[in-house]
Motif scaffolding. Structure first.
Motif, PDB file in Angstrom:
ATOM      1  N   LYS A   2      -7.687   1.077 -39.391  1.00  0.00           N
ATOM      2  CA  LYS A   2      -8.451   1.571 -38.260  1.00  0.00           C
ATOM      3  C   LYS A   2      -8.587   0.511 -37.184  1.00  0.00           C
ATOM      4  N   VAL A   3      -8.589   0.956 -35.912  1.00  0.00           N
ATOM      5  CA  VAL A   3      -8.891   0.059 -34.795  1.00  0.00           C
ATOM      6  C   VAL A   3      -9.966   0.747 -33.958  1.00  0.00           C
ATOM      7  N   ASP A   4     -11.014   0.054 -33.647  1.00  0.00           N
ATOM      8  CA  ASP A   4     -12.001   0.620 -32.736  1.00  0.00           C
ATOM      9  C   ASP A   4     -11.440   0.580 -31.323  1.00  0.00           C
ATOM     10  N   THR A   5     -11.503   1.694 -30.638  1.00  0.00           N
ATOM     11  CA  THR A   5     -10.975   1.748 -29.260  1.00  0.00           C
ATOM     12  C   THR A   5     -12.029   2.380 -28.368  1.00  0.00           C
ATOM     13  N   PRO A   6     -13.130   1.683 -28.169  1.00  0.00           N
ATOM     14  CA  PRO A   6     -14.236   2.266 -27.410  1.00  0.00           C
ATOM     15  C   PRO A   6     -13.880   2.503 -25.940  1.00  0.00           C
ATOM     16  N   ASN A   7     -14.248   3.662 -25.429  1.00  0.00           N
ATOM     17  CA  ASN A   7     -14.053   4.010 -24.015  1.00  0.00           C
ATOM     18  C   ASN A   7     -12.597   3.963 -23.556  1.00  0.00           C
ATOM     19  N   VAL A   8     -11.686   4.073 -24.488  1.00  0.00           N
ATOM     20  CA  VAL A   8     -10.262   4.081 -24.118  1.00  0.00           C
ATOM     21  C   VAL A   8      -9.806   5.542 -24.131  1.00  0.00           C
ATOM     22  N   LYS A   9      -9.304   5.988 -22.986  1.00  0.00           N
ATOM     23  CA  LYS A   9      -9.028   7.427 -22.928  1.00  0.00           C
ATOM     24  C   LYS A   9      -7.547   7.788 -22.770  1.00  0.00           C
ATOM     25  N   THR A  10      -6.846   7.066 -21.922  1.00  0.00           N
ATOM     26  CA  THR A  10      -5.458   7.451 -21.683  1.00  0.00           C
ATOM     27  C   THR A  10      -4.528   6.564 -22.507  1.00  0.00           C
ATOM     28  N   ILE A  11      -3.280   7.034 -22.614  1.00  0.00           N
ATOM     29  CA  ILE A  11      -2.272   6.235 -23.326  1.00  0.00           C
ATOM     30  C   ILE A  11      -2.106   4.886 -22.619  1.00  0.00           C
ATOM     31  N   ASP A  12      -2.147   4.898 -21.285  1.00  0.00           N
ATOM     32  CA  ASP A  12      -1.994   3.643 -20.540  1.00  0.00           C
ATOM     33  C   ASP A  12      -3.106   2.647 -20.881  1.00  0.00           C
ATOM     34  N   GLU A  13      -4.335   3.163 -20.912  1.00  0.00           N
ATOM     35  CA  GLU A  13      -5.471   2.290 -21.271  1.00  0.00           C
ATOM     36  C   GLU A  13      -5.314   1.744 -22.686  1.00  0.00           C
ATOM     37  N   LEU A  14      -4.832   2.605 -23.563  1.00  0.00           N
ATOM     38  CA  LEU A  14      -4.641   2.213 -24.959  1.00  0.00           C
ATOM     39  C   LEU A  14      -3.572   1.124 -25.074  1.00  0.00           C
ATOM     40  N   CYS A  15      -2.475   1.317 -24.286  1.00  0.00           N
ATOM     41  CA  CYS A  15      -1.410   0.311 -24.275  1.00  0.00           C
ATOM     42  C   CYS A  15      -1.985  -1.042 -23.862  1.00  0.00           C
ATOM     43  N   ALA A  16      -2.772  -1.013 -22.788  1.00  0.00           N
ATOM     44  CA  ALA A  16      -3.354  -2.270 -22.280  1.00  0.00           C
ATOM     45  C   ALA A  16      -4.280  -2.872 -23.335  1.00  0.00           C
ATOM     46  N   PHE A  17      -5.076  -2.028 -23.932  1.00  0.00           N
ATOM     47  CA  PHE A  17      -6.070  -2.490 -24.906  1.00  0.00           C
ATOM     48  C   PHE A  17      -5.398  -3.106 -26.126  1.00  0.00           C
ATOM     49  N   LEU A  18      -4.342  -2.428 -26.594  1.00  0.00           N
ATOM     50  CA  LEU A  18      -3.672  -2.912 -27.818  1.00  0.00           C
ATOM     51  C   LEU A  18      -2.485  -3.818 -27.503  1.00  0.00           C
ATOM     52  N   LYS A  19      -2.285  -4.112 -26.221  1.00  0.00           N
ATOM     53  CA  LYS A  19      -1.131  -4.932 -25.787  1.00  0.00           C
ATOM     54  C   LYS A  19       0.168  -4.377 -26.380  1.00  0.00           C
ATOM     55  N   SER A  20       0.363  -3.090 -26.195  1.00  0.00           N
ATOM     56  CA  SER A  20       1.545  -2.434 -26.755  1.00  0.00           C
ATOM     57  C   SER A  20       2.205  -1.583 -25.661  1.00  0.00           C
ATOM     58  N   THR A  21       3.271  -0.837 -26.003  1.00  0.00           N
ATOM     59  CA  THR A  21       3.883   0.063 -25.023  1.00  0.00           C
ATOM     60  C   THR A  21       3.804   1.488 -25.565  1.00  0.00           C
ATOM     61  N   SER A  22       3.950   2.437 -24.677  1.00  0.00           N
ATOM     62  CA  SER A  22       3.768   3.832 -25.067  1.00  0.00           C
ATOM     63  C   SER A  22       4.770   4.242 -26.141  1.00  0.00           C
ATOM     64  N   ALA A  23       5.941   3.582 -26.178  1.00  0.00           N
ATOM     65  CA  ALA A  23       6.948   3.940 -27.177  1.00  0.00           C
ATOM     66  C   ALA A  23       6.471   3.628 -28.597  1.00  0.00           C
ATOM     67  N   ASN A  24       5.402   2.883 -28.698  1.00  0.00           N
ATOM     68  CA  ASN A  24       4.882   2.573 -30.029  1.00  0.00           C
ATOM     69  C   ASN A  24       3.801   3.549 -30.494  1.00  0.00           C
ATOM     70  N   PHE A  25       3.504   4.542 -29.650  1.00  0.00           N
ATOM     71  CA  PHE A  25       2.459   5.501 -30.022  1.00  0.00           C
ATOM     72  C   PHE A  25       3.045   6.776 -30.590  1.00  0.00           C
ATOM     73  N   ILE A  26       2.399   7.285 -31.570  1.00  0.00           N
ATOM     74  CA  ILE A  26       2.755   8.615 -32.077  1.00  0.00           C
ATOM     75  C   ILE A  26       1.761   9.573 -31.428  1.00  0.00           C
ATOM     76  N   LYS A  27       2.217  10.184 -30.310  1.00  0.00           N
ATOM     77  CA  LYS A  27       1.348  11.091 -29.558  1.00  0.00           C
ATOM     78  C   LYS A  27       1.171  12.382 -30.365  1.00  0.00           C
ATOM     79  N   THR A  28      -0.042  12.866 -30.452  1.00  0.00           N
ATOM     80  CA  THR A  28      -0.310  14.089 -31.217  1.00  0.00           C
ATOM     81  C   THR A  28      -1.046  15.087 -30.334  1.00  0.00           C
TER      82      THR A  28
END
Lengths: 604, 604
Positions: free
Chosen positions: A262-288
């Motif tokens: 688990k990762v806490d992702t408070p107030n993170v709403k969009t994939i872009d915000e999540l990428c920034a927060f986790l220092k990752s790129t969208s290609a690493n997300f499994i969008k559901t």
């Protein structure tokens, strides 16, 4: 025909709503006028060109043995209720009750009418195959009709339907229709892009669309820079840019992936915000994404959360979780086809909360068993991804397909886009907007089953025929010819669909010039050439402008100067050329006629 | 075309609702099928014949300089509101609202659409005269569609409209249209009865109907046994069988008539009872009827009981007392025309009581001054008549026109009937039922005024053009051809509208017979003759019956017997003949082709 005896009200001004060339030019050249939004009248010049296109379509249909008939334009609602489309067709189908309160349809297409007629006459396999067509008025209640006759409310369509004993026979007619369509568009001088949909097994649900490139096209085409692969984005595939794996292969591929956490992702709403927060790129997300599907024909009896759905053969409403790599988009048409649904749409917030126990944005496949999971192929290559954790402000990382979740079904539901790789040749794909002029389609048993069509086979056994349908928009084809053949000054007709072949322009219609012009006109008419003689008392400049605007292929200018030469001459020019040449008056008819015949042969 | 490659589902049975020959035969010959009440599909054979009629109409319109165009079938309600016909058209006009709640009409006729288009383009007198036409789908929401395509809901009409600077120009086009119509019907092999309506002044409200005799016709025609006088009973006149008199002359004619006096007529209700009671005949009665008239344009400002009617130029409701000789009937169409009303109907009991102070049956002109009295010419000849006395159970006798009453207006409002005298030649008139195939009509300013059409005349002054309209029902014309040309066995096509010119019937389509049949078919096709080759493996009797039923003019029978002669021969027969003749195989194409060409010339 003398110009003053016809009715060609050319215009200098362009109607404000005419944004594309064909709309502008059909108005300016006096081919059409608007009676109401999306409702046009063809004026005499427009009707002449329209008829040429119509006749080309007719000849090519007749040539492959299709038989022309004509059902009414106003059709009983009854047959639409039989096929089930009374409910399915939506508001674009114009319905009307007559004074006796019976339901009628101003027909947008005619599968039902043709099938109803054939049903009553079909008894034996010996009557099959049978191809029938009409060229007739159709109506579609477009909310925003635009672009002149390119997207009007009332239009003329050639629609053909065929019935067959078997898939092989259907395929034969389908192929013949495809060849006829290519011929039709060639004869009209049109460059079409044939777009094959999923070919499937032979006799399966094959279909092919005939597109023309158009900045205002309804369709996005995916084309290959290297080969002639062309597909509608709705159905386009591409070469995978990932390693597709079975669940078992995926487990081994994830050997080095840490357990998911688990990762806490408070107030993170969009994939872009999540990428920034986790220092990752969208290609690493499994969008559901949670989808609502309507009228699902897929068997869901063994799918999670679906055991209570009724009826079994067509489920009015079902929900699916769809996973796809974060940098890709779901193609809803492909998704709907995969789950055999009439339609799919993103589920509402309330359904998402009910099904995932979390607000929108935190769905994920791990531990999700309230509904079936559809896995796009791209996800099968992911062995260290980020997903929602089915709780607000919470995600999982190090999620591996195969190890941490599998899904109920996998498939290709990705939207292909420019830059993707051609599945046929490996070339780069690019996008174009296109307009559909024609469509050929193997319908299979959809109508013959619902409308209970049958025949007796060779053994006297009752069988249901299979069916194809084949359409061409006549108005749209005509408008597309103008889109492809025009310049700043006006239309440049291919001679095959030109309203007239020749325009004679006397500098001043009197004396010798009048005599010579009349003689030329009579000569052309005798030779079977369609000629317009501009007998108006307008300035030569006005006449030349109108000749260019109306786009008649050959122009013959008759003036005092040429006629006063020792060998009297006239000036000849093709609409697409800049330069003209002088030809002896006595040889002008023969000269131009032979050129026209040559050109007609090119389009034949 | 091979029979087995087309789709001609002939029937032995007659549909129960097919009561007239054309309906029966079009069904049985596989020309049409019914999709719903009044909605028919033309099958391939029917469409071929339909197209021939359509093309004849088109050629004759083009020949007189009318220009073909095509407005939409679905038309905006807006233009119908402009002309005022949105309200006037009644329920037979099919109206529909689209998804945006706009009003549309499935067009039953197109005065409005054409006028709206011309209005926007017309600027100068130099553009006039202008004749435009369409051959296009129409819809009329008949309550009881009957008789197949003779009275369907959807049908195809050729409708032409013309615009003119003056009456003389309108009359010229009107006459040309009349000639074109005669030509069209002649080319279709139809005997039409041209029925002239009241010709009026030149450029007035002239109209002419083109009728065919029909047992199920909507119209009653009044024809003369001696001359070619023909009129619709709605407008027919006859020679007077009375001495028409002015009021002054009538006073002298009544010199020997006793003063009028009351007669008690207790419990006498009908004219017959009254005749018996008074020992008189109906011709001695002055019948008085109270009529209600709607939208009266006649100036009633000086008429009894009408001084308060508003507005002056069009009175929504007015009442008239109508007197006519007791043995005659009032023609309501003629009455409406006389008082310039949109419609007239017998007044209700309550209005009769209010206006005559007596129940129905006792109205009379003597002393009646609550409303204007219309006197039919027949009454002006009566100097000793019986009338109601404006009180229950009371009549007057010895009533004389001119002496005892006059009336506000006199005119011809009598219904002409069989046995009356021809006004042109004195011959005896008789009645026939007829169907209207075409109608030409001087509209005048009705639409151009209400829709505000104008142009600038030679002096730059704004003027309103006058207008004509000209219609032909294409389906009905086709059906009428069959009504006139058939026998027990089927249709007998005039070659000009036959779906095929020749049918080749091989006794058995194999071997030598097949070879010869194919060669004949190829020969006919090369000669430009439309040929159907019955290649089916049916018994010869079935093929002969179908050939007779479908009515193809020339039949060529190919059999072993004829082919085995020293000079191989085939059997040739015209559909209308009983006997056939043998012709050498090698000469058959030439022989039949020349006969077809001769026959085509007759219809040209």
């Amino acid at each position: 025909m003398n110009y003053s005896s016809t009715f060609i009200p050319t215009l200098r001004e362009v109607p404000a709503d005419a944004v594309i060339a064909s709309h502008r030019l059909m108005f300016r050249a006096g081919m059409i006028r608007k009676l109401a939004n999306g409702l046009f009248a063809y004026l005499p010049l427009g009707l002449r060109a329209f008829r040429k296109v119509e006749q080309i379509v007719r000849e090519e249909m007749d040539a492959i043995g299709a038989l022309e008939m004509r059902p009414p334009v106003v059709q009983p609602g009854e047959v639409w209720k039989e096929s089930g489309r009374w409910d399915a067709m939506g508001e674009a189908m114009l319905r009307v009750k007559n004074r006796l309160e019976n339901d009628f349809v101003i027909t947008p297409t005619a599968e039902e009418a043709f099938t109803a007629i054939v049903r009553d006459e079909l008894s034996s396999y010996r009557q099959l195959p049978l191809s029938l067509y009409q060229i007739n008025t159709k109506y579609r209640d477009e909310i925003r009709p635009r672009y002149g006759v390119m997207r009007g409310r009332e239009f003329v369509m050639k629609d053909a339907y065929s019935w067959h004993c078997d898939d092989e026979s259907l395929d034969k007619t389908y192929q013949a229709m495809g060849r006829a369509y290519r011929k039709i568009f060639k004869r009209c001088g049109l460059s079409v892009i044939p777009v094959k949909a999923d070919s499937g097994a032979m006799g399966g649900s094959g279909s092919e669309e005939f597109m023309v490139e158009s900045e205002i096209g309804d369709n996005t085409l995916i084309l290959c820079k290297k080969c002639d692969n062309a597909a509608n984005v709705e159905k386009a595939g591409c070469a995978p840019d990932f390693t597709a794996r079975s669940p078992e292969e995926a487990v081994s591929a994830a050997a080095n992936t840490p357990p998911f956490e688990k990762v806490d992702t408070p107030n993170v709403k969009t994939i872009d915000e999540l990428c920034a927060f986790l220092k990752s790129t969208s290609a690493n997300f499994i969008k559901t994404l949670i989808y609502r599907a309507v009228n699902v024909e897929l068997d869901l009896s063994n799918a999670p959360g679906c055991t209570n759905l009724e009826p079994k053969n067509q489920i009015p409403e079902a929900f699916f979780a769809v996973t796809i790599r974060g940098d890709l988009d779901v193609n809803e048409v492909k998704l709907a086809a995969l789950v055999k649904a009439a339609e799919v749409e993103l589920a509402g917030d309330r359904d998402v909360l009910r099904l995932t126990n979390a607000p929108v944005g935190f769905a994920g496949p791990v531990g999700l068993n309230s509904l079936p999971i559809i896995v796009d192929h791209s996800v099968t290559g992911m062995n260290d991804g980020v997903t929602g954790a089915l709780a607000k402000d919470l995600h999982y990382r190090h999620v591996a397909y195969g190890r941490d979740f599998t899904g109920w079904m996998t498939g290709d539901i990705r939207t292909v886009k420019a830059g993707d790789v051609c599945p046929l040749c490996g070339g780069e794909l690019y996008e174009k907007k296109g307009n559909e002029l024609g469509h050929i389609f193997k319908l299979g048993y959809k109508y013959t089953r619902s409308m209970q069509v049958s025949y007796l086979d060779e053994n006297g056994k009752s069988q249901i025929p299979t069916m194809g349908s084949y359409g061409i928009g006549v108005d749209r084809t005509l408008a597309s010819v103008i889109e492809e053949h025009h310049d700043e000054a006006g239309i440049i007709w291919p001679v095959s669909v030109a309203p007239y072949h020749v325009i004679i322009v006397p500098i001043k219609y009197e004396g010798e010039v009048k005599t010579a012009s009349d003689r030329l006109a009579a000569g052309f008419e005798k030779a079977g050439i369609e000629v317009l003689l501009d007998d108006r008392s307008e300035r030569p400049g006005v006449k030349f402008n109108d000749a260019d605007l109306t786009g008649i292929p050959w122009r013959v200018v008759v003036g005092d100067k040429g006629l006063s030469l020792p060998q009297p001459q006239v000036e000849i020019k093709h609409r697409r050329d800049k330069d003209n040449r002088m030809v002896e008056l006595d040889r002008a008819v023969e000269d131009v006629t032979s050129k026209i015949r040559e050109e007609l042969d090119i389009y034949a």
